[in-house]
Design a protein around this motif. Structure first.
Motif, PDB file in Angstrom:
ATOM      1  N   SER A 144      13.711  -8.706   0.220  1.00 23.02           N
ATOM      2  CA  SER A 144      15.139  -8.963   0.034  1.00 23.02           C
ATOM      3  C   SER A 144      15.453  -9.577  -1.326  1.00 23.02           C
ATOM      4  CB  SER A 144      15.661  -9.893   1.145  1.00 23.02           C
ATOM      5  OG  SER A 144      15.227 -11.242   0.941  1.00 23.02           O
ATOM      6  N   ILE A 145      14.460 -10.233  -1.951  1.00 23.63           N
ATOM      7  CA  ILE A 145      14.700 -10.821  -3.276  1.00 23.63           C
ATOM      8  C   ILE A 145      14.177  -9.911  -4.393  1.00 23.63           C
ATOM      9  CG2 ILE A 145      14.807 -13.182  -2.399  1.00 23.63           C
ATOM     10  CD1 ILE A 145      11.938 -13.612  -3.420  1.00 23.63           C
ATOM     11  N   GLY A 146      13.860  -8.667  -4.013  1.00 26.08           N
ATOM     12  CA  GLY A 146      13.557  -7.662  -5.023  1.00 26.08           C
ATOM     13  C   GLY A 146      12.101  -7.484  -5.370  1.00 26.08           C
ATOM     14  N   LEU A 147      11.196  -7.945  -4.501  1.00 24.43           N
ATOM     15  CA  LEU A 147       9.772  -7.835  -4.795  1.00 24.43           C
ATOM     16  C   LEU A 147       9.138  -6.651  -4.079  1.00 24.43           C
ATOM     17  CD1 LEU A 147       8.723 -11.587  -4.631  1.00 24.43           C
ATOM     18  CD2 LEU A 147       8.927 -10.157  -6.677  1.00 24.43           C
ATOM     19  N   PRO A 148       8.072  -6.087  -4.661  1.00 23.23           N
ATOM     20  CA  PRO A 148       7.324  -5.033  -3.979  1.00 23.23           C
ATOM     21  C   PRO A 148       6.521  -5.631  -2.841  1.00 23.23           C
ATOM     22  CG  PRO A 148       6.189  -5.671  -5.983  1.00 23.23           C
ATOM     23  CD  PRO A 148       7.490  -6.429  -5.976  1.00 23.23           C
ATOM     24  N   VAL A 149       6.331  -4.854  -1.782  1.00 19.86           N
ATOM     25  CA  VAL A 149       5.512  -5.335  -0.669  1.00 19.86           C
ATOM     26  C   VAL A 149       4.464  -4.289  -0.276  1.00 19.86           C
ATOM     27  CG1 VAL A 149       7.213  -6.950   0.252  1.00 19.86           C
ATOM     28  CG2 VAL A 149       7.270  -4.550   0.988  1.00 19.86           C
ATOM     29  N   SER A 150       4.223  -3.330  -1.153  1.00 20.38           N
ATOM     30  CA  SER A 150       3.212  -2.313  -0.889  1.00 20.38           C
ATOM     31  C   SER A 150       2.608  -1.844  -2.205  1.00 20.38           C
ATOM     32  CB  SER A 150       3.815  -1.115  -0.152  1.00 20.38           C
ATOM     33  OG  SER A 150       4.688  -0.395  -1.015  1.00 20.38           O
ATOM     34  N   PHE A 151       1.452  -1.205  -2.114  1.00 25.14           N
ATOM     35  CA  PHE A 151       0.806  -0.647  -3.307  1.00 25.14           C
ATOM     36  C   PHE A 151       1.752   0.301  -4.036  1.00 25.14           C
ATOM     37  CE2 PHE A 151      -4.043  -0.801  -3.756  1.00 25.14           C
ATOM     38  CZ  PHE A 151      -4.111  -2.114  -3.316  1.00 25.14           C
ATOM     39  N   GLY A 152       2.422   1.168  -3.272  1.00 21.96           N
ATOM     40  CA  GLY A 152       3.289   2.161  -3.890  1.00 21.96           C
ATOM     41  C   GLY A 152       4.401   1.536  -4.699  1.00 21.96           C
ATOM     42  N   GLU A 153       5.026   0.496  -4.148  1.00 26.23           N
ATOM     43  CA  GLU A 153       6.117  -0.174  -4.853  1.00 26.23           C
ATOM     44  C   GLU A 153       5.613  -0.916  -6.083  1.00 26.23           C
ATOM     45  OE1 GLU A 153       9.176  -1.022  -1.135  1.00 26.23           O
ATOM     46  OE2 GLU A 153       7.717  -2.544  -1.680  1.00 26.23           O
ATOM     47  N   LEU A 154       4.380  -1.402  -6.028  1.00 24.49           N
ATOM     48  CA  LEU A 154       3.802  -2.120  -7.156  1.00 24.49           C
ATOM     49  C   LEU A 154       3.304  -1.170  -8.240  1.00 24.49           C
ATOM     50  CD1 LEU A 154       2.994  -5.054  -8.086  1.00 24.49           C
ATOM     51  CD2 LEU A 154       0.732  -4.541  -7.160  1.00 24.49           C
ATOM     52  N   GLY A 155       2.969   0.063  -7.834  1.00 26.25           N
ATOM     53  CA  GLY A 155       2.373   1.009  -8.776  1.00 26.25           C
ATOM     54  C   GLY A 155       0.857   1.009  -8.729  1.00 26.25           C
ATOM     55  N   ALA A 156       0.285   0.383  -7.695  1.00 25.87           N
ATOM     56  CA  ALA A 156      -1.169   0.377  -7.526  1.00 25.87           C
ATOM     57  C   ALA A 156      -1.619   1.660  -6.836  1.00 25.87           C
ATOM     58  CB  ALA A 156      -1.599  -0.839  -6.718  1.00 25.87           C
ATOM     59  N   LYS A 157      -2.897   1.988  -6.990  1.00 24.87           N
ATOM     60  CA  LYS A 157      -3.405   3.269  -6.500  1.00 24.87           C
ATOM     61  C   LYS A 157      -4.559   3.064  -5.513  1.00 24.87           C
ATOM     62  CE  LYS A 157      -2.289   5.432 -10.931  1.00 24.87           C
ATOM     63  NZ  LYS A 157      -2.839   6.121 -12.128  1.00 24.87           N
ATOM     64  N   GLU A 158      -4.529   3.857  -4.451  1.00 27.74           N
ATOM     65  CA  GLU A 158      -5.573   3.772  -3.439  1.00 27.74           C
ATOM     66  C   GLU A 158      -6.956   4.050  -4.017  1.00 27.74           C
ATOM     67  OE1 GLU A 158      -6.663   5.631   0.988  1.00 27.74           O
ATOM     68  OE2 GLU A 158      -4.908   6.361  -0.134  1.00 27.74           O
ATOM     69  N   GLU A 159      -7.031   4.966  -4.980  1.00 28.43           N
ATOM     70  CA  GLU A 159      -8.340   5.326  -5.530  1.00 28.43           C
ATOM     71  C   GLU A 159      -8.980   4.199  -6.336  1.00 28.43           C
ATOM     72  OE1 GLU A 159      -5.273   7.755  -8.044  1.00 28.43           O
ATOM     73  OE2 GLU A 159      -5.499   7.045  -5.977  1.00 28.43           O
ATOM     74  N   ASP A 160      -8.201   3.173  -6.692  1.00 22.51           N
ATOM     75  CA  ASP A 160      -8.750   2.044  -7.446  1.00 22.51           C
ATOM     76  C   ASP A 160      -9.303   0.939  -6.549  1.00 22.51           C
ATOM     77  OD1 ASP A 160      -8.179   3.149  -9.937  1.00 22.51           O
ATOM     78  OD2 ASP A 160      -6.162   2.293  -9.991  1.00 22.51           O
ATOM     79  N   ILE A 161      -9.113   1.065  -5.236  1.00 23.70           N
ATOM     80  CA  ILE A 161      -9.546   0.008  -4.326  1.00 23.70           C
ATOM     81  C   ILE A 161     -11.047  -0.273  -4.433  1.00 23.70           C
ATOM     82  CG2 ILE A 161      -9.849  -0.595  -1.887  1.00 23.70           C
ATOM     83  CD1 ILE A 161      -7.074   0.578  -1.355  1.00 23.70           C
ATOM     84  N   PRO A 162     -11.921   0.726  -4.430  1.00 25.87           N
ATOM     85  CA  PRO A 162     -13.362   0.411  -4.530  1.00 25.87           C
ATOM     86  C   PRO A 162     -13.716  -0.376  -5.784  1.00 25.87           C
ATOM     87  CG  PRO A 162     -13.050   2.671  -3.803  1.00 25.87           C
ATOM     88  CD  PRO A 162     -11.691   2.171  -4.209  1.00 25.87           C
ATOM     89  N   LEU A 163     -13.080  -0.059  -6.903  1.00 25.54           N
ATOM     90  CA  LEU A 163     -13.364  -0.778  -8.134  1.00 25.54           C
ATOM     91  C   LEU A 163     -12.912  -2.227  -8.045  1.00 25.54           C
ATOM     92  CD1 LEU A 163     -14.424  -0.720 -11.023  1.00 25.54           C
ATOM     93  CD2 LEU A 163     -12.170   0.098 -11.768  1.00 25.54           C
ATOM     94  N   MET A 164     -11.750  -2.465  -7.437  1.00 22.77           N
ATOM     95  CA  MET A 164     -11.258  -3.838  -7.293  1.00 22.77           C
ATOM     96  C   MET A 164     -12.151  -4.634  -6.347  1.00 22.77           C
ATOM     97  SD  MET A 164      -7.089  -3.610  -7.374  1.00 22.77           S
ATOM     98  CE  MET A 164      -6.907  -2.332  -6.135  1.00 22.77           C
ATOM     99  N   VAL A 165     -12.606  -4.002  -5.285  1.00 29.70           N
ATOM    100  CA  VAL A 165     -13.509  -4.679  -4.347  1.00 29.70           C
ATOM    101  C   VAL A 165     -14.811  -5.056  -5.042  1.00 29.70           C
ATOM    102  CG1 VAL A 165     -14.881  -4.390  -2.244  1.00 29.70           C
ATOM    103  CG2 VAL A 165     -12.511  -3.587  -2.314  1.00 29.70           C
ATOM    104  N   GLN A 166     -15.334  -4.125  -5.832  1.00 28.48           N
ATOM    105  CA  GLN A 166     -16.577  -4.388  -6.556  1.00 28.48           C
ATOM    106  C   GLN A 166     -16.396  -5.505  -7.569  1.00 28.48           C
ATOM    107  OE1 GLN A 166     -19.547  -3.054  -5.875  1.00 28.48           O
ATOM    108  NE2 GLN A 166     -20.484  -4.351  -7.443  1.00 28.48           N
TER     109      GLN A 166
END
Length: 389
Positions: free
Chosen positions: A339-361
């Motif tokens: 409601s205050i204009g923030l993203p609450v999902s990867f898509g809204e933030l511009g993050a990508k599912e394919e980058d998850i393994p790299l972030m975990v590592q």
């Protein structure tokens, strides 16, 4: 409640025109040659920089400048600042801006008297044992670095975002003029609000029993944010709302609401990989991660989440199904952030599912686990990222 030691030596000078006292305060705390650390041109365009320089000059304090500090501050500016301090004989760091400028100033303050690479403090190879004094003139309510001993820096080699901390890095004074936050874009104000609330929740979700006093203090800060943030989103010049938010940001992270209890900090660690990879605002990343983390760990202590739902979000307690109440509270938190204009999902933030393994590592825990509320391993962190998709 656990045993604790709490040391918070910062002198806070709060209110309109408080920045005009900067030179006097530097002199009071023994500064003779200051390095002013700041970000982009906003402190220059607003006239704040000129005001600070005039105040320092009037007090007979010499100064140098280090500008260009970026959000998610990088190690290159820390190295530059350390070299400049040693060359100029600087004995005092003054940060103008928000958490990025303050965290950079703290890293420089620790690095100047240290005989090796300042990154040792952030990689866990060394403990800060000496630092130059740091002071702040705050322009955004968010990180709480104006009252804490914490600092976060990103190392460009490897894109590693890591934190360090010491009571030696708590500012000797912090100037807080709520008017200086009034020109912030709405999105930055919202990101700051998410950061403040996350600092409280990292402490609120604890395994320590019988911490009613700090529970209530945490809830008071959260309720203040829920009440005041929509006001400044509608009217950026609402001084009283800005004042309440600014003080809430300090209280949220100087640890007065966290003494005597275990903390978690997994949400911050998981988010750091997001902002390191995408250079997004820290608060925006937290808005995506915090609700996902909550949903993932909720069953560890359903009643604590239900308590937050009732006391903070005004939910009705369902004693027959407290899990429903807990989930309702998490949903209301997520809806508030949106409601205050923030993203609450990867898509809204511009993050990508394919980058998850790299972030975990990159999270850097190997096969171990981390966290003070629920210990999480790599598989858990992966699952939380995927909940945030």
């Amino acid at each position: 409640m656990n045993n604790f030691s709490f040391y918070s030596p910062t002198k806070f000078v709060f209110g309109t025109d408080s920045e005009s006292r900067c030179g006097y305060l530097v002199k009071e705390f023994g500064g003779t040659k200051v390095l002013i650390v700041y970000g982009g041109g906003s402190v220059v365009r607003s006239g704040l920089m000129d005001k600070i320089k005039l105040s320092l000059a009037a007090a007979g304090v010499h100064f140098s400048e280090l500008g260009g500090i970026v959000p998610n501050p990088k190690d290159d500016k820390v190295y530059e600042g350390i070299d400049l301090c040693r060359k100029e004989g600087v004995d005092f760091l003054l940060a103008l801006g928000g958490g990025s400028a303050i965290d950079t100033a703290k890293a420089i303050a620790a690095g100047v008297p240290y005989g090796s690479d300042f990154w040792d403090f952030y990689s866990g190879k060394a403990i800060i044992q000496k630092a130059l004094p740091v002071a702040t003139v705050l322009t955004i309510a968010a990180a709480g670095s104006e009252g804490s001993g914490d600092t976060v820096i990103t190392r460009t080699d490897g894109n590693l975002k890591r934190g360090a901390g010491s009571d030696l890095l708590r500012p000797v004074f912090s100037i807080l003029n709520p008017q200086l936050t009034a020109t912030l874009p709405a999105y930055q104000t919202a990101c700051g609000a998410a950061d403040i609330m996350a600092h409280v929740f990292e402490r609120y979700f604890t395994n320590t029993k019988d911490v009613e006093i700090t529970d209530r203090l945490c809830e008071a800060v959260l309720l203040t944010m829920i009440n005041e943030v929509p006001k400044v989103m509608k009217n950026p010049d609402d001084y009283q709302a800005r004042a309440n938010i600014m003080w809430a940001g300090m209280v949220a992270h100087n640890n007065s609401v966290g003494v005597g209890r275990s903390h978690d900090w997994n949400s911050h660690g998981i988010e750091h990989e997001l902002s390191a990879m995408y250079d997004c605002a820290h608060g925006a990343g937290l808005a995506v991660i915090m609700p996902a983390w909550m949903a993932y760990v909720m069953k560890h202590d359903v009643m604590r989440f239900a308590q937050a739902a009732v006391r903070v979000w005004g939910c009705e307690m369902d004693f027959g199904n407290p899990e429903r109440t807990a989930m309702e509270g998490i949903t209301r938190f997520k809806n508030f952030l949106h409601s205050i204009g923030l993203p609450v999902s990867f898509g809204e933030l511009g993050a990508k599912e394919e980058d998850i393994p790299l972030m975990v590592q990159s999270f850097g825990i190997g096969e171990g686990k981390t966290g003070g509320f629920v210990a999480l391993g790599k598989d858990d962190i992966d699952a939380i990222y995927r909940l945030a998709l």
